[in-house]
Each structure stands twice: as C-alpha cells, then as structure tokens.
Design a protein around this motif. Structure first.
Motif, short mmCIF file in Angstrom:
data_model
loop_
_atom_site.label_atom_id
_atom_site.label_comp_id
_atom_site.label_asym_id
_atom_site.label_seq_id
_atom_site.Cartn_x
_atom_site.Cartn_y
_atom_site.Cartn_z
N ALA A 15 -45.81 -105.65 -48.64
CA ALA A 15 -45.66 -105.08 -47.29
C ALA A 15 -45.35 -106.22 -46.33
O ALA A 15 -44.62 -106.06 -45.36
CB ALA A 15 -46.94 -104.36 -46.87
N PRO A 33 -38.38 -102.53 -37.31
CA PRO A 33 -38.38 -101.07 -37.47
C PRO A 33 -39.68 -100.59 -38.13
O PRO A 33 -40.46 -101.39 -38.64
CB PRO A 33 -37.17 -100.81 -38.37
CG PRO A 33 -36.82 -102.10 -38.99
CD PRO A 33 -37.37 -103.20 -38.13
N ASN A 34 -39.87 -99.30 -38.12
CA ASN A 34 -41.07 -98.73 -38.75
C ASN A 34 -41.12 -99.12 -40.22
O ASN A 34 -40.11 -99.11 -40.90
CB ASN A 34 -41.06 -97.20 -38.63
CG ASN A 34 -41.35 -96.77 -37.21
OD1 ASN A 34 -42.10 -97.43 -36.48
ND2 ASN A 34 -40.73 -95.68 -36.77
N GLY A 35 -42.30 -99.49 -40.65
CA GLY A 35 -42.50 -99.84 -42.07
C GLY A 35 -42.16 -101.28 -42.40
O GLY A 35 -42.24 -101.70 -43.56
N ALA A 36 -41.78 -102.08 -41.39
CA ALA A 36 -41.35 -103.46 -41.64
C ALA A 36 -42.50 -104.39 -42.00
O ALA A 36 -42.29 -105.44 -42.60
CB ALA A 36 -40.61 -104.01 -40.42
N GLY A 37 -43.72 -104.02 -41.59
CA GLY A 37 -44.89 -104.86 -41.90
C GLY A 37 -45.61 -105.40 -40.68
O GLY A 37 -46.45 -106.29 -40.81
N LYS A 38 -45.33 -104.86 -39.51
CA LYS A 38 -45.95 -105.36 -38.28
C LYS A 38 -47.46 -105.13 -38.27
O LYS A 38 -48.24 -106.04 -38.04
CB LYS A 38 -45.31 -104.69 -37.05
CG LYS A 38 -43.82 -104.87 -36.94
CD LYS A 38 -43.25 -104.21 -35.70
CE LYS A 38 -43.38 -102.70 -35.67
NZ LYS A 38 -42.61 -102.01 -36.73
N THR A 39 -47.84 -103.87 -38.50
CA THR A 39 -49.26 -103.54 -38.44
C THR A 39 -50.05 -104.31 -39.50
O THR A 39 -51.13 -104.85 -39.23
CB THR A 39 -49.46 -102.02 -38.61
OG1 THR A 39 -48.82 -101.36 -37.51
CG2 THR A 39 -50.93 -101.64 -38.62
N THR A 40 -49.49 -104.40 -40.70
CA THR A 40 -50.18 -105.12 -41.77
C THR A 40 -50.37 -106.59 -41.38
O THR A 40 -51.44 -107.17 -41.62
CB THR A 40 -49.38 -105.01 -43.08
OG1 THR A 40 -49.15 -103.63 -43.35
CG2 THR A 40 -50.12 -105.63 -44.25
N TYR A 66 -49.13 -104.06 -51.55
CA TYR A 66 -49.79 -102.80 -51.89
C TYR A 66 -49.16 -102.28 -53.17
O TYR A 66 -47.96 -102.08 -53.20
CB TYR A 66 -49.62 -101.77 -50.76
CG TYR A 66 -50.42 -102.12 -49.52
CD1 TYR A 66 -51.81 -102.06 -49.54
CD2 TYR A 66 -49.79 -102.51 -48.34
CE1 TYR A 66 -52.56 -102.37 -48.40
CE2 TYR A 66 -50.53 -102.81 -47.21
CZ TYR A 66 -51.91 -102.75 -47.25
OH TYR A 66 -52.64 -103.06 -46.12
N ARG A 67 -49.94 -102.12 -54.17
CA ARG A 67 -49.46 -101.71 -55.49
C ARG A 67 -48.25 -102.55 -55.91
O ARG A 67 -47.19 -102.02 -56.24
CB ARG A 67 -49.11 -100.22 -55.52
CG ARG A 67 -50.34 -99.32 -55.61
CD ARG A 67 -49.97 -97.84 -55.52
NE ARG A 67 -50.58 -97.20 -54.38
CZ ARG A 67 -50.00 -96.98 -53.20
NH1 ARG A 67 -48.75 -97.33 -53.01
NH2 ARG A 67 -50.65 -96.41 -52.23
N1 LIG Z 1 -53.07 -99.25 -46.72
C1 LIG Z 1 -51.85 -99.21 -47.26
N2 LIG Z 1 -51.64 -98.78 -48.53
C2 LIG Z 1 -50.42 -98.74 -49.07
N3 LIG Z 1 -49.30 -99.11 -48.44
C3 LIG Z 1 -49.41 -99.55 -47.17
C4 LIG Z 1 -50.69 -99.61 -46.51
N4 LIG Z 1 -50.48 -100.09 -45.26
C5 LIG Z 1 -49.16 -100.30 -45.14
N5 LIG Z 1 -48.51 -99.96 -46.27
C6 LIG Z 1 -47.05 -100.09 -46.50
O1 LIG Z 1 -46.65 -101.37 -46.08
C7 LIG Z 1 -45.40 -101.33 -45.41
C8 LIG Z 1 -45.53 -101.91 -44.03
O2 LIG Z 1 -46.32 -101.05 -43.22
P1 LIG Z 1 -46.79 -101.40 -41.76
O3 LIG Z 1 -47.38 -102.75 -41.76
O4 LIG Z 1 -47.64 -100.28 -41.27
O5 LIG Z 1 -45.38 -101.45 -40.98
P2 LIG Z 1 -45.07 -101.28 -39.43
O6 LIG Z 1 -46.32 -101.47 -38.67
O7 LIG Z 1 -44.05 -102.35 -39.16
O8 LIG Z 1 -44.49 -99.93 -39.24
C9 LIG Z 1 -44.96 -99.89 -45.43
O9 LIG Z 1 -44.09 -99.70 -46.51
C10 LIG Z 1 -46.25 -99.13 -45.63
O10 LIG Z 1 -46.03 -97.93 -46.28
#
Ligand SMILES: Nc1ncnc2c1ncn2[C@@H]1O[C@H](COP(=O)(O)OP(=O)(O)O)[C@@H](O)[C@H]1O
Ligand SMILES: [Mg+2]
Length: 319
Positions: free
Chosen positions: A30, A49-56, A25-26
């Motif tokens: 992620a 941990p939060n922000g690690a990249g799980k959801t992505t 992202y930018r």
């Molecule tokens: N749509 C998006 N646009 C910009 N940055 C994103 C987006 N989705 C996730 N990120 C960034 O990618 C990183 C991983 O996020 P995420 O996958 O949500 O982590 P987790 O689920 O482990 O908490 C974070 O730094 C988050 O801010």
C-alpha cells in the motif's frame, strides 16, 4: 498559544522525516518506500488519488500502523522506539475527526481536554473555538454541523493539545466552496502561529492554493517532491484571453519571447507563460497595442496534466 512569536515556536528538528517506509497488505504494498521530509514551518501537501497510500502513510506517521520497513521520526523521535513520547506536540486526525455527534462542539472539546491533559481551562477552549470561528456555534450539537464545521471542530480538537505539528488527512473532504476558502485561511493562520502542517488531499486545487511544498504519491510511491512554486512553474501556466480584437491580441502574444504555445482558433485565444513577470509583460504589451482586454482566465488543467504524466492516474481538480 499566541505567547511566542512564530520564529520562537519553530522547532529546529524536522517535524517529519520518513525514510523507506513500506506497508504491505496481503503482500500487496500500500506504501512502497516513501521518503518524505517536512521542514519546520511547511504547509505540506500530500497529494494523490484515492487508494494511493496517503492514509496508510499518515497512520505510520502517527504510530497507528507499524511499517514493514523503514522508519519515521517526528521532531527527531521515532515512534517505534520512543512510543507515545514521540507524539508529543503532534496532533491530527485520520480520515475524519472523531466527534460525538450528540454532544455539542464545546462538550466535545471539554471531553478531549479532560482526557488529554487532565482538564484544561475553559479559556483555552474558548480560544480554540474562536480560532476556528465556532464560538457562536459551540453550544450546538455536532449532528447539526455542516461538514466544514465538523472538520473545523476536528482541527479545534487538535489545537487543544497545543501542537507544533498538525497532520490532517483530507481535511477538505466534503467541504463546500465557502468552507474550503475558510479552511485555507485557517491553515494559513495556524501556520503563522508557527504550527507545521501536513495535509493530504486528492484535490489538486486544494493543495495548490494553500501548500508551500508538495509530495505526490501514486500507487504507494512518491513521484514528485518539491516546492509548490517549482511544480507550478514546471507545469507552466496557461491562460485564456478574451479581447475585442482577438487577432491583434494573438499577434502581440506571438511577438513576446516570454509567451509561448499561443493557440487561437474560433475567436478563442490561449497561451502559456512561465511566471507572473511573463504575464505582466504581456498585459503591458496588450495595453500598449490598445487591445481591449475583456477577461484573462487561468486554466488549471496544466498542473492536472502534469500530475497525470507523473502518475498515469487521473486526479480530481475540484470536488
Ligand atoms: N487495513 C487495510 N487492509 C487491507 N488493505 C488496505 C488497508 N488499508 C489500506 N489498504 C489498501 O492500501 C491502499 C492504500 O490505501 P489508503 O492508504 O487508504 O489510500 P488513500 O488514503 O491514498 O486513499 C489501497 O489499495 C487500500 O485498499
Ligand atoms: Mg485516505
């Protein structure tokens, strides 16, 4: 759903095979080169941990986000090439289940079933409500559900699709301790039915208690992948012992080769063992030495410490 035995339902191809997945992202990664293989029958923990990249990562698995590099195959099919067909037999939710709060639980499932498969019989809906133990509450509005009940209804809405693979993003989020215990049992039962499960979590204890395999992700990179048993062993297991005669207990601990890192001060005794055998040997020796054991308390911080060493980041142990 209960027609086939677990063995018969287990697929042959890997439910998930991700290779070199990257999402930026930018220009900031992620997810930064994730390799991950989920085998049939796994309850696979995706911990970080939060922000690690799980959801992505999960979004890429489900074809909701296009990777900048790498590929993911579900049961051998690639979303990028096979489109929606790659998601056959796959169900899950990202961040939290999408539910209509002003409808009741059963109506939510009916809507989904109608959308998904041109309408499924009420019997199938009864069955999934039963599986998540919401049959009695199916007539209540979702807005009146606890967080745990919502997550369970979310899982029920996945089960309506009769999945072979369930992808659950932080299903334990906001769920109280009783709900967590229930969630663990439910995941165990679904696994027994032959469903492969991947769940993400930022809670170490949650993954530790339910998962057979685990991947740890930190800043978009996998820092550990392997069996939960091996991980626990690598971390070692620390216990605190309360006994009537703490000095004698400490002597017994120090006399055994399978017990190490014995610490005792101010009437507190703690030690490390590698496995159950080591612990059983110690208890037997304590009983032999007539040490009155008052309590034997597992300390969970060893795995937490290991995680910290691997990631340089703290991870929550409990909600
Ligand atoms: N749509 C998006 N646009 C910009 N940055 C994103 C987006 N989705 C996730 N990120 C960034 O990618 C990183 C991983 O996020 P995420 O996958 O949500 O982590 P987790 O689920 O482990 O908490 C974070 O730094 C988050 O801010
Ligand atoms: Mg997330």
């Amino acid at each position: 759903m209960k027609v086939l035995s677990r063995q018969a339902r287990l697929p042959h191809e890997a439910p998930i095979e991700a290779r070199g997945l990257v999402k930026r992202y930018r220009d900031v990664p992620a997810v930064d080169g994730v390799d991950l293989t989920v085998q049939p029958g796994d309850i696979y923990g995706f911990l970080g941990p939060n922000g690690a990249g799980k959801t992505t990562t999960l979004r890429m698995f489900l074809g909701l986000v296009r990777p900048d590099a790498g590929s993911v195959r579900l049961f051998g099919r690639e979303a990028a090439k096979d489109g929606i067909g790659a998601l056959q037999g796959v169900a899950g939710f990202i961040e939290e289940p999408r539910l209509y709060p002003y409808l009741n639980g059963r109506e939510n499932l009916q809507l989904l079933a109608a959308f998904d498969r041109g309408g499924q019989g009420e019997a199938a809906i009864d069955e999934v409500l039963e599986m998540v133990e919401l049959r009695d509450r199916g007539g209540d509005r979702v807005s009146e559900y606890s967080q745990g009940m919502r997550q369970r209804l979310g899982i029920a809405s996945c089960l309506v699709r009769q999945p072979r693979l369930l992808l659950l993003d932080e299903p334990a989020n906001g769920v109280d301790p009783a709900g967590l215990r229930y969630m663990r049992e439910l995941l165990g039962r679904l696994s027994d039915e032959g469903i492969t499960i991947l769940l993400s979590s930022h809670l170490l204890a949650e993954v530790q208690q339910v998962c057979t395999r685990v991947a740890m992700i930190s800043r978009g990179r996998i820092v550990y992948e392997g069996g939960m048993d091996e991980l626990t062993r690598a971390a070692g297991r620390r216990y605190r012992l309360e006994a009537a005669d703490i000095d004698r207990a400490a002597r017994v601990c120090r006399s055994l080769p399978t017990v190490d890192d014995v610490r005792s001060d101010h009437g507190e005794l703690s030690f490390r063992v590698d496995d159950d055998d080591g612990l059983e040997a110690l208890v037997a020796a304590l009983v032999d030495a007539r040490v009155g054991i008052r309590a034997l308390i597992p300390e969970t911080d060893s795995l937490e410490r290991l995680f910290f060493e691997l990631t340089d980041e703290p991870v929550a142990v409990t909600a």
